[in-house]
Design a protein around this motif. Structure first.
Motif, PDB file in Angstrom:
ATOM      1  N   ILE A  57      26.153 101.975  12.216  1.00 56.52           N
ATOM      2  CA  ILE A  57      25.244 101.761  13.348  1.00 56.52           C
ATOM      3  C   ILE A  57      26.058 101.371  14.578  1.00 56.52           C
ATOM      4  O   ILE A  57      25.888 101.926  15.667  1.00 56.52           O
ATOM      5  N   ALA A  58      26.988 100.419  14.385  1.00 56.13           N
ATOM      6  CA  ALA A  58      27.769  99.955  15.538  1.00 56.13           C
ATOM      7  C   ALA A  58      28.622 101.083  16.100  1.00 56.13           C
ATOM      8  O   ALA A  58      28.731 101.242  17.312  1.00 56.13           O
ATOM      9  N   LEU A  59      29.208 101.908  15.193  1.00 51.55           N
ATOM     10  CA  LEU A  59      30.143 102.933  15.661  1.00 51.55           C
ATOM     11  C   LEU A  59      29.434 104.135  16.267  1.00 51.55           C
ATOM     12  O   LEU A  59      30.024 104.862  17.060  1.00 51.55           O
ATOM     13  N   CYS A  60      28.187 104.388  15.885  1.00 48.86           N
ATOM     14  CA  CYS A  60      27.461 105.543  16.429  1.00 48.86           C
ATOM     15  C   CYS A  60      26.603 105.146  17.613  1.00 48.86           C
ATOM     16  O   CYS A  60      26.590 105.822  18.627  1.00 48.86           O
ATOM     17  N   PHE A  61      25.848 104.064  17.449  1.00 50.10           N
ATOM     18  CA  PHE A  61      24.830 103.765  18.449  1.00 50.10           C
ATOM     19  C   PHE A  61      25.451 103.442  19.806  1.00 50.10           C
ATOM     20  O   PHE A  61      25.048 104.010  20.826  1.00 50.10           O
ATOM     21  N   ILE A  62      26.429 102.559  19.831  1.00 52.29           N
ATOM     22  CA  ILE A  62      26.963 102.107  21.125  1.00 52.29           C
ATOM     23  C   ILE A  62      27.590 103.260  21.904  1.00 52.29           C
ATOM     24  O   ILE A  62      27.225 103.493  23.053  1.00 52.29           O
ATOM     25  N   PRO A  63      28.533 104.023  21.300  1.00 58.68           N
ATOM     26  CA  PRO A  63      29.092 105.129  22.093  1.00 58.68           C
ATOM     27  C   PRO A  63      28.070 106.211  22.424  1.00 58.68           C
ATOM     28  O   PRO A  63      28.142 106.802  23.502  1.00 58.68           O
ATOM     29  N   ALA A  64      27.114 106.448  21.530  1.00 62.33           N
ATOM     30  CA  ALA A  64      26.105 107.470  21.832  1.00 62.33           C
ATOM     31  C   ALA A  64      25.240 107.021  22.999  1.00 62.33           C
ATOM     32  O   ALA A  64      24.851 107.829  23.842  1.00 62.33           O
ATOM     33  N   PHE A  65      24.946 105.743  23.059  1.00 64.74           N
ATOM     34  CA  PHE A  65      24.125 105.213  24.141  1.00 64.74           C
ATOM     35  C   PHE A  65      24.810 105.427  25.491  1.00 64.74           C
ATOM     36  O   PHE A  65      24.159 105.717  26.481  1.00 64.74           O
ATOM     37  N   LEU A  71      26.995  96.843  28.965  1.00 65.20           N
ATOM     38  CA  LEU A  71      27.889  95.878  28.323  1.00 65.20           C
ATOM     39  C   LEU A  71      27.080  94.839  27.556  1.00 65.20           C
ATOM     40  O   LEU A  71      27.469  94.440  26.450  1.00 65.20           O
ATOM     41  N   LEU A  72      25.960  94.408  28.136  1.00 58.43           N
ATOM     42  CA  LEU A  72      25.117  93.434  27.440  1.00 58.43           C
ATOM     43  C   LEU A  72      24.558  94.031  26.152  1.00 58.43           C
ATOM     44  O   LEU A  72      24.560  93.374  25.107  1.00 58.43           O
ATOM     45  N   VAL A  73      24.081  95.304  26.242  1.00 59.78           N
ATOM     46  CA  VAL A  73      23.565  95.965  25.034  1.00 59.78           C
ATOM     47  C   VAL A  73      24.666  96.030  23.979  1.00 59.78           C
ATOM     48  O   VAL A  73      24.455  95.728  22.796  1.00 59.78           O
ATOM     49  N   THR A  74      25.894  96.413  24.422  1.00 60.44           N
ATOM     50  CA  THR A  74      27.024  96.497  23.502  1.00 60.44           C
ATOM     51  C   THR A  74      27.288  95.159  22.837  1.00 60.44           C
ATOM     52  O   THR A  74      27.488  95.068  21.626  1.00 60.44           O
ATOM     53  N   LEU A  75      27.277  94.107  23.661  1.00 62.37           N
ATOM     54  CA  LEU A  75      27.562  92.773  23.149  1.00 62.37           C
ATOM     55  C   LEU A  75      26.511  92.383  22.110  1.00 62.37           C
ATOM     56  O   LEU A  75      26.846  91.888  21.029  1.00 62.37           O
ATOM     57  N   LEU A  76      25.232  92.639  22.439  1.00 59.99           N
ATOM     58  CA  LEU A  76      24.148  92.303  21.506  1.00 59.99           C
ATOM     59  C   LEU A  76      24.321  93.067  20.203  1.00 59.99           C
ATOM     60  O   LEU A  76      24.198  92.498  19.118  1.00 59.99           O
ATOM     61  N   CYS A  77      24.622  94.380  20.320  1.00 58.70           N
ATOM     62  CA  CYS A  77      24.826  95.188  19.115  1.00 58.70           C
ATOM     63  C   CYS A  77      25.988  94.644  18.301  1.00 58.70           C
ATOM     64  O   CYS A  77      25.910  94.562  17.076  1.00 58.70           O
ATOM     65  N   GLY A  78      27.065  94.283  19.012  1.00 57.17           N
ATOM     66  CA  GLY A  78      28.239  93.762  18.312  1.00 57.17           C
ATOM     67  C   GLY A  78      27.893  92.498  17.553  1.00 57.17           C
ATOM     68  O   GLY A  78      28.242  92.346  16.375  1.00 57.17           O
ATOM     69  N   VAL A  79      27.174  91.587  18.210  1.00 59.50           N
ATOM     70  CA  VAL A  79      26.802  90.333  17.556  1.00 59.50           C
ATOM     71  C   VAL A  79      25.881  90.624  16.371  1.00 59.50           C
ATOM     72  O   VAL A  79      26.090  90.127  15.262  1.00 59.50           O
ATOM     73  N   LEU A  83      40.285  90.885  22.058  1.00 59.07           N
ATOM     74  CA  LEU A  83      40.669  91.374  23.382  1.00 59.07           C
ATOM     75  C   LEU A  83      41.245  92.785  23.287  1.00 59.07           C
ATOM     76  O   LEU A  83      40.952  93.659  24.107  1.00 59.07           O
ATOM     77  N   ILE A  84      42.064  93.004  22.247  1.00 60.12           N
ATOM     78  CA  ILE A  84      42.720  94.300  22.103  1.00 60.12           C
ATOM     79  C   ILE A  84      41.728  95.356  21.632  1.00 60.12           C
ATOM     80  O   ILE A  84      41.728  96.489  22.103  1.00 60.12           O
ATOM     81  N   ASN A  85      40.835  94.969  20.699  1.00 59.69           N
ATOM     82  CA  ASN A  85      39.909  95.953  20.151  1.00 59.69           C
ATOM     83  C   ASN A  85      38.707  96.212  21.039  1.00 59.69           C
ATOM     84  O   ASN A  85      37.951  97.148  20.782  1.00 59.69           O
ATOM     85  N   ALA A  86      38.511  95.379  22.063  1.00 59.06           N
ATOM     86  CA  ALA A  86      37.322  95.525  22.907  1.00 59.06           C
ATOM     87  C   ALA A  86      37.240  96.927  23.494  1.00 59.06           C
ATOM     88  O   ALA A  86      36.161  97.501  23.606  1.00 59.06           O
ATOM     89  N   SER A  87      38.406  97.522  23.822  1.00 60.08           N
ATOM     90  CA  SER A  87      38.375  98.832  24.462  1.00 60.08           C
ATOM     91  C   SER A  87      37.859  99.908  23.515  1.00 60.08           C
ATOM     92  O   SER A  87      37.463 100.980  23.946  1.00 60.08           O
ATOM     93  N   LEU A  88      37.851  99.619  22.188  1.00 62.82           N
ATOM     94  CA  LEU A  88      37.286 100.575  21.230  1.00 62.82           C
ATOM     95  C   LEU A  88      35.775 100.582  21.297  1.00 62.82           C
ATOM     96  O   LEU A  88      35.137 101.601  21.058  1.00 62.82           O
ATOM     97  N   ILE A  89      35.191  99.408  21.560  1.00 63.26           N
ATOM     98  CA  ILE A  89      33.742  99.254  21.430  1.00 63.26           C
ATOM     99  C   ILE A  89      33.026  99.571  22.738  1.00 63.26           C
ATOM    100  O   ILE A  89      31.949 100.143  22.737  1.00 63.26           O
ATOM    101  N   ILE A  90      33.643  99.181  23.860  1.00 64.73           N
ATOM    102  CA  ILE A  90      32.974  99.373  25.141  1.00 64.73           C
ATOM    103  C   ILE A  90      32.808 100.865  25.397  1.00 64.73           C
ATOM    104  O   ILE A  90      33.750 101.636  25.233  1.00 64.73           O
ATOM    105  N   PRO A  91      31.605 101.310  25.796  1.00 68.23           N
ATOM    106  CA  PRO A  91      31.431 102.729  26.099  1.00 68.23           C
ATOM    107  C   PRO A  91      32.448 103.192  27.142  1.00 68.23           C
ATOM    108  O   PRO A  91      32.741 102.481  28.098  1.00 68.23           O
TER     109      PRO A  91
END
Lengths: 333, 328
Positions: free
Chosen positions: A258-266, A308-316, B170-178
């Motif tokens: 979910i984390a790996l698909c949803f955030i980048p797809a969004f 970024l907020l959506v990403t942060l929420l998803c991450g948490v 900090l290093i992995n953040a760039s993987l997650i941020i769109p």
């Protein structure tokens, strides 16, 4: 965090050096004596982490701070960029519109863009997870050598250029492409396939499927399938085994997927542009256009801040859910 | 001396519960031993299974006929869906490869097998210059991110727990941020610090998002390495830096090469972030292809796409061979 900054500022001196200097004559015995405190053999002192931290601070945290700051600034009279003057207009623009007479009214245009993104990302995530569950289950039941080959097969699309992968679907869905050729052949006639929201969706699924398969496979490949036999021996039916044994084992894979698909797809940009044409406007496209054509940087920054907020929420959520899922799976195993 | 020897061998498992080796007779005796041990050691003891029990295969008589018929591998549709998924992943790309050998002027009208578009692509100055720009950025970003990543992984062990967690985040953040957000944010940031779009910001940004791809295989590899190698080197008188250079780095080489290759591909492939940092003279290959595609389908895109696909295949196979090596 405090300990981390202490490391950076040098307030916590490396114990290695002091211990090294106290007994310089008998270093070998000392190595064992102070094994817990000094640098572990074969490793480097923590000072060597500094370049990585600087790079992270400068080019990950720095830009994030800048974009959040930009979202609270004003738009210049002409052109792009920002004026250093506090303003929340960018956030107001997300929901409201002001006409020439200064009247403010609710404006759902940008909410719709968020809705499209959410919808496309949710469908993508759902389809990817379902498909990846089946293929991961199938993969983890093969011989080890076959499994390695299959992992390789799944990895290749992952490492293929995003634009190349999206372009491949342009070839297929094109009006002269094979699908339309087939439709013409069976007499249905050609259909508009490219530049639709469905095309964009297929592109997103195609792109993020490997992202879902890999965590799902790593969750299932470590699963002890003798538990399934045990469940059968205890009288479970196929569906029960699937639901109560295998799906539980797959749970950590589902959360990472979910984390790996949803955030980048969004936040996707390439697939909606190339496959969706002008018909699909997602948040990613809106942001990109704010920084190039329309040139309202604060508004683009505000959109980015929301993402970024959506990403942060998803991450948490993923880390909480992931921990819980892992515990559940642990209990099941 | 013997005490020291003991320290060396057991230091890696010092924290694990003590293992008791015994021969057990019947199952009842075994159970009694387990119970007694747990009583004596307050539940902190582990009892090792006897080897014959570890190796024991289930008796044929034990498995019922029902479980035999209900073999998991016969779950309906699983194999069928899996094959469809693999076809779904590969058919579009095979089609691109096929059409790259098309002789016609149109991308989609098959006019016979020919290498003519390969010849055209290899002589197209715009494609060559975009490729060279991409290669230059990718090689520099690969080297920088590999050096930074290796240093970080080896140093992370020495940092405090919280420090290492924050640094990893900090290093992995760039993987997650769109990517779109990271792209515009980096553009705003370089503008803020007074840099002009172009080569330098491209290289720095690429290095940043390549570092996590270098760190991942290194961390995985480091966990599998027997730390007694390092202790042996130190015992034989090697200084810390010599140990790193002569023992750690050679042991990590497969992971370093695989991480560097990944960094190279990730940098070669990046479109989104580069798109916001590029200037007129620094068009990278993905940006150039994107602009070609937007102008209309063109047979030379098929050729470039096939070559990029080939790069992905080579890198994936090489890094898979490196990480699956069993010899050490």
């Amino acid at each position: 965090m405090s300990e981390h900054t202490a490391t950076l500022d040098g307030e916590k001196p490396p114990i290695t050096d002091t211990s090294h200097h106290t007994t310089p004559t008998n270093r070998r015995r000392h190595t064992l004596f102070a094994a817990a405190n000094r640098i572990k053999p074969g490793m480097l002192s923590h000072w060597y982490a500094i370049p990585a931290i600087i790079v992270g601070l400068l080019f990950t945290l720095g830009p994030i701070c800048v974009i959040v700051a930009f979202s609270f600034m004003s738009q210049p009279e002409v052109g792009g960029g920002v004026v250093y003057k506090f303003s929340t207009n960018a956030y107001k623009k997300l929901l409201f519109t002001t006409d020439f007479l200064g009247r403010t009214s609710f404006d759902p245009r940008y909410l719709k863009v968020f809705g499209t993104s959410l919808w496309q990302a949710l469908i993508t995530t759902f389809v990817c997870i379902v498909l990846s569950f089946f293929i991961a289950l199938w993969m983890s039941l093969r011989k080890p050598s076959t499994q390695r080959l299959l992992v390789l097969l799944i990895n290749i699309p992952f490492w293929t250029n995003l634009i190349v992968r999206t372009y491949a679907w342009m070839l297929i869905l094109n009006e002269n492409g094979p699908i339309n050729g087939f439709l013409k052949f069976i007499g249905v006639g050609s259909k508009q396939l490219l530049y639709t929201s469905g095309a964009s969706l297929i592109g997103l699924i195609f792109t993020f499927l490997p992202f879902a398969i890999m965590p799902m496979y790593s969750a299932l490949s470590g699963f002890d399938f003798r538990l399934v036999e045990a469940a059968y021996d205890l009288g479970a039916r196929k569906l029960t085994v699937m639901r109560r044994i295998i799906l539980r084992a797959a749970k950590p894979g589902v959360t990472s997927a979910i984390a790996l698909c949803f955030i980048p797809a969004f936040g996707s940009y390439v697939q909606p542009v190339l496959l969706g044409g002008g018909r699909v406007l997602m948040v990613g496209n809106l942001i990109a256009s704010q920084f190039s054509d329309a040139r309202n940087w604060p508004f683009g920054a505000a959109l980015s801040t929301v993402i970024l907020l959506v990403t942060l929420l998803c991450g948490v959520a993923a880390s909480i859910g992931g921990g819980k899922a892992a515990r559940d799976a642990g209990m099941a195993v | 001396m013997s005490d020291k020897q003991d320290n060396v061998t057991s230091s890696s498992e010092a924290s694990e519960p003590q293992i008791i080796h015994m021969d057990y007779g019947t199952a009842t005796e075994f159970g009694a031993i387990v119970e007694r041990t747990i009583d004596e050691r307050g539940g902190n003891a582990a009892v090792q299974m006897p080897q014959w029990l570890e190796d024991k295969q289930p008796d044929r008589a034990l498995s019922t006929r029902r479980s035999g018929r209900n073999r998991l591998k016969t779950f309906p549709g699983v194999a069928f869906i899996s094959v469809l998924v693999i076809l779904f992943l590969y058919l579009p790309m095979l089609m691109v490869v096929g059409f790259s050998f098309n002789g016609g002027r149109q991308a989609l009208l098959w006019k016979g097998f020919s290498f003519s578009w390969y010849g055209k692509v290899f002589h197209d100055p715009a494609i060559i210059s975009a490729t060279l720009t991409s290669l230059e950025i990718a090689v520099i970003a690969m080297v920088l991110s590999t050096v930074i990543g290796v240093m970080f992984v080896l140093a992370a062990d020495q940092m405090s727990h919280a420090g290492s967690a924050v640094a990893s985040w900090l290093i992995n953040a760039s993987l997650i941020i769109p990517e779109v957000v990271l792209g515009v944010a980096t553009m705003g940031f370089i503008r803020m610090i007074g840099l002009k779009p172009g080569m330098l910001p491209l290289i720095l940004a690429h290095t940043t998002f390549c570092v996590p791809f270098v760190v991942m295989p290194l961390r995985a590899r480091l966990q599998t390495i027997d730390t007694s190698c390092f202790e042996a080197a130190v015992d034989l008188g090697a200084s810390p830096l010599v140990t790193v250079r002569r023992v750690t780095l050679p042991l990590l080489t497969p992971a370093i090469v695989s991480g560097a290759l990944m960094a190279f591909v990730i940098s070669m492939d990046d479109f989104m972030i580069s798109n916001f940092l590029t200037s007129a003279g620094t068009t990278t290959l993905p940006i150039y292809i994107f602009s070609l595609i937007r102008k209309g389908v063109n047979p030379s895109i098929n050729v470039v796409a096939t070559l990029l696909l080939l790069l992905a295949v080579i890198v994936t196979v090489v890094s898979s061979v490196l990480t699956n090596r069993k010899d050490d």
